[in-house]
Design an enzyme around this catalytic site. Structure first.
Site, PDB file in Angstrom:
ATOM      1  N   GLY A  76      -7.997 -42.274  35.237  1.00 50.65           N
ATOM      2  CA  GLY A  76      -7.564 -43.013  34.046  1.00 50.65           C
ATOM      3  C   GLY A  76      -6.920 -42.063  33.040  1.00 50.65           C
ATOM      4  O   GLY A  76      -7.413 -40.966  32.836  1.00 50.65           O
ATOM      5  N   ARG A 109      -4.103 -43.513  41.173  1.00 53.43           N
ATOM      6  CA  ARG A 109      -5.313 -43.413  41.998  1.00 53.43           C
ATOM      7  C   ARG A 109      -4.821 -43.397  43.442  1.00 53.43           C
ATOM      8  O   ARG A 109      -4.078 -44.285  43.859  1.00 53.43           O
ATOM      9  CB  ARG A 109      -6.238 -44.591  41.716  1.00 53.43           C
ATOM     10  N   ASP A 122     -14.621 -37.560  37.141  1.00 48.64           N
ATOM     11  CA  ASP A 122     -15.470 -37.320  38.320  1.00 48.64           C
ATOM     12  C   ASP A 122     -14.725 -37.373  39.656  1.00 48.64           C
ATOM     13  O   ASP A 122     -14.873 -36.483  40.487  1.00 48.64           O
ATOM     14  CB  ASP A 122     -16.519 -38.454  38.394  1.00 48.64           C
ATOM     15  N   THR A 179     -10.994 -37.741  30.139  1.00 47.59           N
ATOM     16  CA  THR A 179     -11.369 -39.148  30.271  1.00 47.59           C
ATOM     17  C   THR A 179     -11.931 -39.609  28.933  1.00 47.59           C
ATOM     18  O   THR A 179     -12.626 -38.837  28.265  1.00 47.59           O
ATOM     19  CB  THR A 179     -12.416 -39.388  31.397  1.00 47.59           C
ATOM     20  N   ASP A 220     -14.251 -41.620  28.489  1.00 47.70           N
ATOM     21  CA  ASP A 220     -15.656 -42.052  28.591  1.00 47.70           C
ATOM     22  C   ASP A 220     -16.676 -40.991  28.181  1.00 47.70           C
ATOM     23  O   ASP A 220     -17.835 -41.317  27.933  1.00 47.70           O
ATOM     24  CB  ASP A 220     -15.971 -42.500  30.026  1.00 47.70           C
ATOM     25  N   ASP A 262     -18.169 -38.922  29.999  1.00 44.64           N
ATOM     26  CA  ASP A 262     -19.299 -39.006  30.934  1.00 44.64           C
ATOM     27  C   ASP A 262     -19.358 -37.838  31.913  1.00 44.64           C
ATOM     28  O   ASP A 262     -19.885 -37.970  33.014  1.00 44.64           O
ATOM     29  CB  ASP A 262     -19.224 -40.341  31.707  1.00 44.64           C
ATOM     30  N   ARG A 265     -17.588 -47.601  31.121  1.00 50.64           N
ATOM     31  CA  ARG A 265     -18.170 -47.814  32.459  1.00 50.64           C
ATOM     32  C   ARG A 265     -19.691 -47.653  32.447  1.00 50.64           C
ATOM     33  O   ARG A 265     -20.381 -48.428  31.812  1.00 50.64           O
ATOM     34  CB  ARG A 265     -17.527 -46.873  33.474  1.00 50.64           C
TER      35      ARG A 265
HETATM   36  P1  ATP Z   1     -11.740 -41.756  35.305  1.00 47.53           P
HETATM   37  O1  ATP Z   1     -13.101 -41.260  34.908  1.00 47.53           O
HETATM   38  O2  ATP Z   1     -10.839 -41.872  34.160  1.00 47.53           O
HETATM   39  O3  ATP Z   1     -11.765 -42.972  36.175  1.00 47.53           O
HETATM   40  P2  ATP Z   1     -11.498 -40.200  37.691  1.00 47.53           P
HETATM   41  O4  ATP Z   1     -10.935 -38.857  37.958  1.00 47.53           O
HETATM   42  O5  ATP Z   1     -12.981 -40.365  37.945  1.00 47.53           O
HETATM   43  O6  ATP Z   1     -11.104 -40.583  36.214  1.00 47.53           O
HETATM   44  P3  ATP Z   1     -10.892 -41.779  40.041  1.00 47.53           P
HETATM   45  O7  ATP Z   1      -9.931 -42.886  40.242  1.00 47.53           O
HETATM   46  O8  ATP Z   1     -12.300 -41.989  40.402  1.00 47.53           O
HETATM   47  O9  ATP Z   1     -10.714 -41.306  38.527  1.00 47.53           O
HETATM   48  O10 ATP Z   1     -10.376 -40.518  40.898  1.00 47.53           O
HETATM   49  C1  ATP Z   1      -9.041 -40.058  40.779  1.00 47.53           C
HETATM   50  C2  ATP Z   1      -8.517 -39.715  42.144  1.00 47.53           C
HETATM   51  O11 ATP Z   1      -9.298 -38.665  42.718  1.00 47.53           O
HETATM   52  C3  ATP Z   1      -8.599 -40.840  43.177  1.00 47.53           C
HETATM   53  O12 ATP Z   1      -7.517 -41.736  43.073  1.00 47.53           O
HETATM   54  C4  ATP Z   1      -8.539 -40.075  44.486  1.00 47.53           C
HETATM   55  O13 ATP Z   1      -7.219 -39.731  44.831  1.00 47.53           O
HETATM   56  C5  ATP Z   1      -9.314 -38.793  44.132  1.00 47.53           C
HETATM   57  N1  ATP Z   1     -10.691 -38.955  44.614  1.00 47.53           N
HETATM   58  C6  ATP Z   1     -11.689 -39.697  44.078  1.00 47.53           C
HETATM   59  N2  ATP Z   1     -12.802 -39.663  44.843  1.00 47.53           N
HETATM   60  C7  ATP Z   1     -12.499 -38.890  45.907  1.00 47.53           C
HETATM   61  C8  ATP Z   1     -13.205 -38.483  47.088  1.00 47.53           C
HETATM   62  N3  ATP Z   1     -14.463 -38.872  47.313  1.00 47.53           N
HETATM   63  N4  ATP Z   1     -12.551 -37.669  47.965  1.00 47.53           N
HETATM   64  C9  ATP Z   1     -11.297 -37.273  47.743  1.00 47.53           C
HETATM   65  N5  ATP Z   1     -10.568 -37.636  46.681  1.00 47.53           N
HETATM   66  C10 ATP Z   1     -11.143 -38.432  45.773  1.00 47.53           C
END
Ligand code: ATP
Length: 328
Positions: free
Chosen positions: A15, A76, A107, A130, A132, A134, A176
């Protein structure tokens, strides 16, 4: 990490959050300062797999520190969750002569980064971006302060209209599984009650608190609710439930939504992002990989990506107490 760091790739992922541009600017300028090359990767891991790269100089990032969103875009990527996808991404980096990667995100972004290190022994450093807040290993994530201020500004406006009509508002905010935005914005806007995932107050306590407010002559009430189901109900179900039980209450529900992600980053987020961007590049130059750069007690602190992913940032119990005391 064996070879010297000469070229760093940078992406924003997950995000978007206000202040990500300030982090991009800082990483690029730190690369310029230390005389190494910087490559921007568009659309997060999606662009890494597609080789959507552009060389970035200090001038490319002029006049972006004050802009919300991210000039590198975010996405994503499902493909990056597969070994094949990550292998393509690795090949693109090697072909482009890149020898380290900085990822700005949450994360999920760090989970992807950690797998990349484990599979290809490719240096990665994470920057927490982010709204959040978190992420374990930092007191603040980039975008959180701006989002908080946005939420408080909107709740102030809702309070004006709530007061004029003696209304009870349920306001859903982002976060979240984390109640940082709801709790802090609730205190900052003088909310009567805050419903967060970390503390289930129960329906009885909510009803009692609303009734007490009325008895004490409060002309409006604001309940700030973190997204998702709280006390077993969504924000709309909560509104319906209270309406049915207390028909005299004039109830409105407001979901703030994506406005919380946008807007001009606060000075706090710009400074935080600038510090973390420089720290990330300096980490890699010091041959440190597999960490997230964060700020704890106003000092730069490095936390292993594995820890940042696994552990939770705890809600400050003192803030819960302050919210309770100041809303009587
Ligand atoms: P936010 O907290 O804002 O949602 P985030 O980094 O947690 O940010 P995610 O959509 O969960 O957002 O993850 C971003 C990208 O990281 C995913 O689209 C994917 O490409 C990669 N990713 C997430 N989980 C995994 C995983 N288990 N293995 C490999 N790549 C991953």
């Amino acid at each position: 990490m064996n070879e010297p760091i000469k070229k760093i790739a940078l992406l924003t992922s997950g995000g978007d959050a206000p202040g990500m541009n300030a982090a991009v600017r800082s990483v690029v300028r730190a690369c310029t300062y230390y005389r190494i090359e910087c490559v921007g990767v568009y659309r997060g891991y999606e662009g890494l797999i597609e080789g959507d790269f552009e060389a970035l100089s200090g001038r490319h990032v002029s006049n972006i520190i004050n802009k919300g969103g991210t000039i590198l875009k975010s996405a994503r990527s499902m493909e990056f969750k597969t070994v094949e996808g990550r292998a393509k991404a690795h090949k693109n980096l090697v072909d482009a002569g890149v020898n380290a990667l900085v990822v700005v995100g949450g994360d999920g972004t760090f989970t992807g980064g950690l797998k990349f290190i484990q599979e290809f022994n490719f240096p990665v450093v994470g920057i927490p971006g982010t709204i959040d807040n978190d992420i374990y290993g930092t007191d603040y994530t980039i975008g959180y302060d701006t989002a908080l201020n946005t939420v408080v500004e909107v709740i102030d406006k809702i309070r004006d209209t709530a007061g004029s009509h003696n209304r009870l508002f349920f306001i859903e905010v982002m976060g979240r599984d984390a109640g940082f935005i709801a709790l802090n914005a609730g205190i900052g806007s003088g909310a009567e009650e805050v419903l967060i995932p970390e503390k289930d107050i129960g329906l009885d306590k909510l009803e009692e608190s609303l009734k007490n407010g009325r008895d004490k002559g409060k002309t409006s009430s604001i309940v700030v609710v973190t997204e998702g189901k709280k006390i077993g109900k969504s924000v709309f179900e909560l509104g319906d439930y209270i309406k049915e039980k207390y028909p005299a209450y004039d109830i409105r529900v407001s979901v703030l939504g994506h406005m919380q992600r946008g807007g001009t980053p606060s000075c706090f987020d710009r400074v935080l992002a600038s510090r973390l961007g420089v720290a990330a590049v300096e980490c890699l130059l010091d041959r440190v990989s597999g960490v997230m750069v964060g700020v704890i007690n106003n000092e730069i602190v490095l936390t292993g990506l594995n820890k940042a992913i696994k552990l939770n940032n705890e809600i400050d119990k003192e803030l819960l107490r302050v919210a309770e005391i100041t809303s009587v």
